[in-house]
Scaffold this active site. Structure first.
Site, PDB file in Angstrom:
ATOM      1  N   GLY A   1       1.087  -1.239   0.125  1.00 39.64           N
ATOM      2  CA  GLY A   1      -0.128  -0.032   0.014  1.00 39.64           C
ATOM      3  C   GLY A   1       0.755   1.139   0.011  1.00 39.64           C
ATOM      4  O   GLY A   1       0.704   2.089   0.684  1.00 39.64           O
TER       5      GLY A   1
ATOM      6  N   ARG B   1       0.491   5.839  -1.933  1.00 42.10           N
ATOM      7  CA  ARG B   1       0.076   7.288  -1.380  1.00 42.10           C
ATOM      8  C   ARG B   1      -0.180   7.373  -0.106  1.00 42.10           C
ATOM      9  O   ARG B   1      -0.009   6.435   0.814  1.00 42.10           O
ATOM     10  CB  ARG B   1      -1.322   7.479  -2.189  1.00 42.10           C
TER      11      ARG B   1
ATOM     12  N   VAL C   1      -3.020  -7.462  -3.034  1.00 40.54           N
ATOM     13  CA  VAL C   1      -2.554  -8.153  -1.662  1.00 40.54           C
ATOM     14  C   VAL C   1      -3.562  -9.149  -1.240  1.00 40.54           C
ATOM     15  O   VAL C   1      -3.308  -9.972  -0.654  1.00 40.54           O
ATOM     16  CB  VAL C   1      -2.377  -7.129  -0.860  1.00 40.54           C
TER      17      VAL C   1
ATOM     18  N   SER D   1      -5.576   0.247  12.972  1.00 34.25           N
ATOM     19  CA  SER D   1      -6.550   1.480  13.162  1.00 34.25           C
ATOM     20  C   SER D   1      -6.960   1.619  14.601  1.00 34.25           C
ATOM     21  O   SER D   1      -7.058   0.563  15.193  1.00 34.25           O
ATOM     22  CB  SER D   1      -7.569   1.557  12.025  1.00 34.25           C
TER      23      SER D   1
ATOM     24  N   TYR E   1     -14.550  -2.836   8.308  1.00 28.98           N
ATOM     25  CA  TYR E   1     -13.167  -2.116   8.717  1.00 28.98           C
ATOM     26  C   TYR E   1     -12.689  -2.422   9.985  1.00 28.98           C
ATOM     27  O   TYR E   1     -11.556  -2.567  10.187  1.00 28.98           O
ATOM     28  CB  TYR E   1     -13.473  -0.544   8.517  1.00 28.98           C
TER      29      TYR E   1
ATOM     30  N   LYS F   1      -9.309  -4.788  11.054  1.00 32.37           N
ATOM     31  CA  LYS F   1      -8.417  -4.092  12.053  1.00 32.37           C
ATOM     32  C   LYS F   1      -8.174  -4.537  13.337  1.00 32.37           C
ATOM     33  O   LYS F   1      -7.086  -4.906  13.651  1.00 32.37           O
ATOM     34  CB  LYS F   1      -8.588  -2.594  11.916  1.00 32.37           C
TER      35      LYS F   1
END
Length: 248
Positions: free
Chosen positions: A12, A15, A63, A141, A155, A159
């Site tokens: 990743g 950016r 990935v 996160s 999400y 995480k």
């Protein structure tokens, strides 16, 4: 030069936080293999790394495909002769409420955020075990630790899985002198902020005890610490980088 002569894989990396991690590791002496889906942006990062006098390999791949991890690992070892550091940064977020989440989207987020970490970790660990050393850093996160209404349930769940994977690998790999740690960003100033209204920006900032958002470099500096010899007696930990929005 905290990472002189080291070789690092960063997923990743095209950016935001990943790009800052790649640049920070290179600034501190590491040669890189960078992974992402946007070849144009990856080549820009690679150009920046090479301007620092470091070598850089570019891999445009998904990935979620375990073959990507195997290819990156084998070609990195083939070119550099070793892998010292893996930074599992690749991740995506969606903002659907639970009742609106499509199953396809649920699986895709989990595939990228959790399964991708496992594939890359597994791909490099046999090499690290043989060498008797290595550093893995997983980017998690703060959503893993506390519910967040602006994130899809997939999400936070993915995480949270990353946090457990960090602890499990740390325990299992400690006897091989392999350190596995994580970094848990909170509100970080990335391109995503361009989508925010002024009111929402003010609301988020006001809820941060330090009264500002973090930067990708703030996260990258903690990754640097965890990838370096300064963290040699630290394993199984995930460090909060969130301005105090979540403390433990």
């Amino acid at each position: 030069m905290m990472l002189a002569d080291k070789v690092a894989i960063v997923t990743g990396a095209s950016r935001g936080i990943g790009r800052s991690i790649a640049n920070t590791l290179a600034e501190n002496g590491a040669s890189l293999a960078i992974v992402g889906t946007n070849l144009k942006l990856l080549n820009e990062v690679c150009s920046d790394v090479e301007k620092m006098g470091r070598e850089c390999l570019v891999f445009a791949g998904d990935v979620t495909n375990p073959e990507t991890a195997e290819e990156v690992s084998k070609k990195t070892i083939g070119h550099f002769g070793k892998i010292d550091i893996l930074v599992n940064n690749a991740g995506i977020n969606m903002r659907s409420a639970t009742l609106d989440v499509e199953l396809e989207d649920w699986h895709h987020v989990v595939d990228v955020n959790l399964n991708g970490n496992f594939y890359f970790s597994k791909a490099v660990l046999s090499h690290m075990v043989e060498r008797g050393c290595g550093k893995i850093v997983n980017v998690s996160s703060s959503t893993a630790k506390s519910g967040h209404k602006n994130a899809a349930p997939s999400y936070g769940a993915s995480k949270a899985g990353v946090d457990y994977l960090t602890r499990h690998l740390a325990l299992e790999m400690a006897r091989y002198n392999i350190n596995v740690n994580g970094v848990s960003p909170g509100p970080i100033e990335t391109d995503m902020i361009k989508q925010w209204s002024d009111d929402y920006f003010e609301k988020v900032t006001s809820n941060v005890p330090l009264k500002r958002l973090g930067t990708p470099k703030n996260v990258a500096d903690v990754v640097l610490f965890l990838a370096s010899s300064m963290s040699d007696f630290l394993t199984g930990e995930t460090i909060n980088v969130n301005g105090g929005t979540y403390m433990n």
